[in-house]
Design a protein around this motif. Structure first.
Motif, PDB file in Angstrom:
ATOM      1  N   GLU A  78      31.457  39.668  37.314  1.00 15.61           N
ATOM      2  CA  GLU A  78      32.799  40.192  37.032  1.00 15.61           C
ATOM      3  C   GLU A  78      32.711  41.455  36.178  1.00 15.61           C
ATOM      4  OE1 GLU A  78      35.485  39.351  38.356  1.00 15.61           O
ATOM      5  OE2 GLU A  78      35.583  37.212  38.785  1.00 15.61           O
ATOM      6  N   ARG A  79      31.821  41.455  35.197  1.00 17.65           N
ATOM      7  CA  ARG A  79      31.638  42.659  34.368  1.00 17.65           C
ATOM      8  C   ARG A  79      31.097  43.812  35.207  1.00 17.65           C
ATOM      9  NH1 ARG A  79      32.823  46.788  31.461  1.00 17.65           N
ATOM     10  NH2 ARG A  79      30.976  47.811  30.579  1.00 17.65           N
ATOM     11  N   GLN A 101      33.756  45.426  37.142  1.00 16.99           N
ATOM     12  CA  GLN A 101      34.544  46.326  36.303  1.00 16.99           C
ATOM     13  C   GLN A 101      33.875  47.693  36.201  1.00 16.99           C
ATOM     14  OE1 GLN A 101      35.121  44.460  32.493  1.00 16.99           O
ATOM     15  NE2 GLN A 101      36.316  42.763  33.329  1.00 16.99           N
ATOM     16  N   ALA A 132      33.371  48.629  41.275  1.00 12.41           N
ATOM     17  CA  ALA A 132      33.772  47.616  42.257  1.00 12.41           C
ATOM     18  C   ALA A 132      33.264  47.923  43.652  1.00 12.41           C
ATOM     19  CB  ALA A 132      35.297  47.489  42.274  1.00 12.41           C
TER      20      ALA A 132
END
Length: 341
Positions: A210-211, A214, A217
Motif C-alpha cells: 500500500e505504501r 502511494q 501506483a
C-alpha cells in the motif's frame, strides 16, 4: 479460483562485486541482470532466464534521489581500500562498511556479513546485510536490517554514493520474473514484502505494498505484487474492485503486464463477470513470444474453466485437450478429461 499461478521461489544464489577503472558496481541475483550508473543516467537491465530477452529501464531517479544527500567523492584508488591516512579520519563504522564490501568483493561472505553487521547502525550497511541474510533465508535477521534502513531513509544510499558503488538486488516476483531493486525505499519495502510473504504475514506484506502504491501506483512490479496479494482473498469484493480499477490501464506489452492481466481476469471472475474475464485472458494470451510457458498455460487454463462455467463446453474441452497435450501434469487436467478414470 483462489490458487496461485506461481510458487514462491528461493532467491538465486550468488553475489558479485565488479570493479572497473571508472566506477564500482555491486550486483545481487541471477545471471542476466545488472544495474549501471553513468553520466548518461542510470539504467536497469533485466533478463528472463531461458528466454534470451532483456529489458532495460532507464531510472528517472538518480542514485541520491529519495534518499541520501550528495556526499563528497572518494578517489577511485581509495573506494574499497582506504589508505593509512584516510583511515585516521574515517569513522569506525564507515571503515567496517568498506571492509565488509571489500570482503564481499573477495568472496568471503561470512567476513562481509560480520563487518556489515558491526556497522549496522549505518543504513547502507544494514541494507546490504539484510540482502545477504535474505539470500540465506535468515528472514528475521533480514527483516530487522531492512526495518532499520527504513528508519534511516534520509541517509539510505549515502555511502554507496560516496564510494560510487552501484548496489542492486534481484527479488523473485514469479519463478521467471525478477524485480531489480536498489537501496531506496522502493527496494527496501519490496524486500520486506518478500520476507512477509515467505513468513505468511499477509497483512504486513499488504501494508508495504500500500505504501509503494502511494509512491507510484503505476509501477508494474508493485502493481503485480498488489494483485497477487489481493487474490489471496478473492471473496473480498471491495478488494477485487480495487484490482480491476488499478489494472484498467495495463496493456499486454511485457511479461509483467501478462502476469498482471492474469490477476485482473481472476478479479473480474471473482466479481461474477466471467465474460469480461474471458476477454482479459484472451488479451493476455495474444502475445506469447518471450512469455514464461507456465504463465501462458495458467491463463489458458483459467479461461477454459470459465468457458465451462458459461456453457461453452466445446471451447473448454478443446482448450483442456490442448493443454494436456503440452503438459499432462498441469493442474487437474487428467481429472477434467477423465484420463485414467
Amino acid at each position: 479460483m483462489a490458487f496461485r499461478f506461481w510458487r514462491r521461489v528461493r532467491l538465486a544464489p550468488g553475489v558479485t562485486l565488479n570493479l572497473s577503472k571508472s566506477n564500482a558496481s555491486l550486483s545481487f541475483g541471477p545471471r542476466g541482470a545488472k544495474y549501471t550508473i553513468s553520466p548518461r543516467g542510470n539504467r536497469a537491465t533485466a533478463g528472463l532466464p531461458g528466454t534470451g530477452l532483456f529489458y532495460t529501464v532507464h531510472d528517472r531517479n538518480r542514485a541520491g534521489r529519495g534518499g541520501a544527500a550528495p556526499a563528497p567523492s572518494v578517489p577511485q584508488r581509495d573506494r574499497l581500500k582506504l589508505g593509512f591516512f584516510q583511515r585516521l579520519i574515517t569513522p569506525a563504522e564507515e571503515k567496517r562498511f568498506i571492509d565488509g564490501i571489500r570482503a564481499l568483493n573477495e568472496g568471503d561472505q561470512d567476513a562481509a556479513l560480520a563487518g556489515l553487521e558491526e556497522a549496522r547502525d549505518l543504513p547502507d550497511a544494514a541494507w546490504m546485510a539484510g540482502m545477504i541474510r535474505l539470500r540465506r533465508e535468515e528472514l528475521d535477521h533480514a527483516k530487522a536490517h531492512f526495518e532499520h534502513a527504513l528508519d534511516r531513509l534520509g541517509d539510505l544510499g549515502a555511502l554507496f554514493g560516496k564510494y560510487e558503488i552501484a548496489a542492486q538486488a534481484s527479488l523473485p516476483i514469479t519463478s521467471d520474473i525478477f524485480a531489480h531493486v536498489f537501496p531506496r525505499e522502493r527496494g527496501t519495502r519490496l524486500a520486506l514484502v518478500e520476507i512477509a510473504q515467505l513468513q505468511g504475514r499477509h497483512a504486513d506484506a499488504m501494508a508495504h505494498v500500500e505504501r509503494l502504491l502511494q509512491i507510484d501506483a503505476t509501477d508494474p512490479v508493485v502493481l503485480l505484487s498488489f494483485a497477487e496479494l489481493a487474490l489471496d482473498t478473492p471473496d473480498d469484493r471491495a478488494l477485487m474492485d480495487r484490482v480491476v480499477r488499478a489494472t484498467v490501464h495495463v496493456e499486454n506489452e511485457t511479461p509483467v503486464d501478462t502476469a498482471i492481466l492474469l490477476y485482473r481476469g481472476r478479479a473480474l471472475a471473482s466479481l461474477g463477470m466471467p465474460d469480461a474475464a474471458i476477454d482479459v485472458f484472451t488479451l493476455a494470451n495474444r502475445r506469447r513470444k518471450d512469455r514464461p510457458e507456465g504463465l501462458l498455460h495458467q491463463i489458458r487454463y483459467d479461461r477454459a474453466v470459465l468457458y465451462d462455467q458459461v456453457g461453452r463446453k466445446a471451447h473448454a474441452r478443446r482448450e483442456f485437450e490442448r493443454l494436456y497435450a503440452e503438459d499432462p501434469e498441469f493442474e487437474d487436467l487428467s481429472a477434467k478429461l477423465t484420463i485414467n478414470a
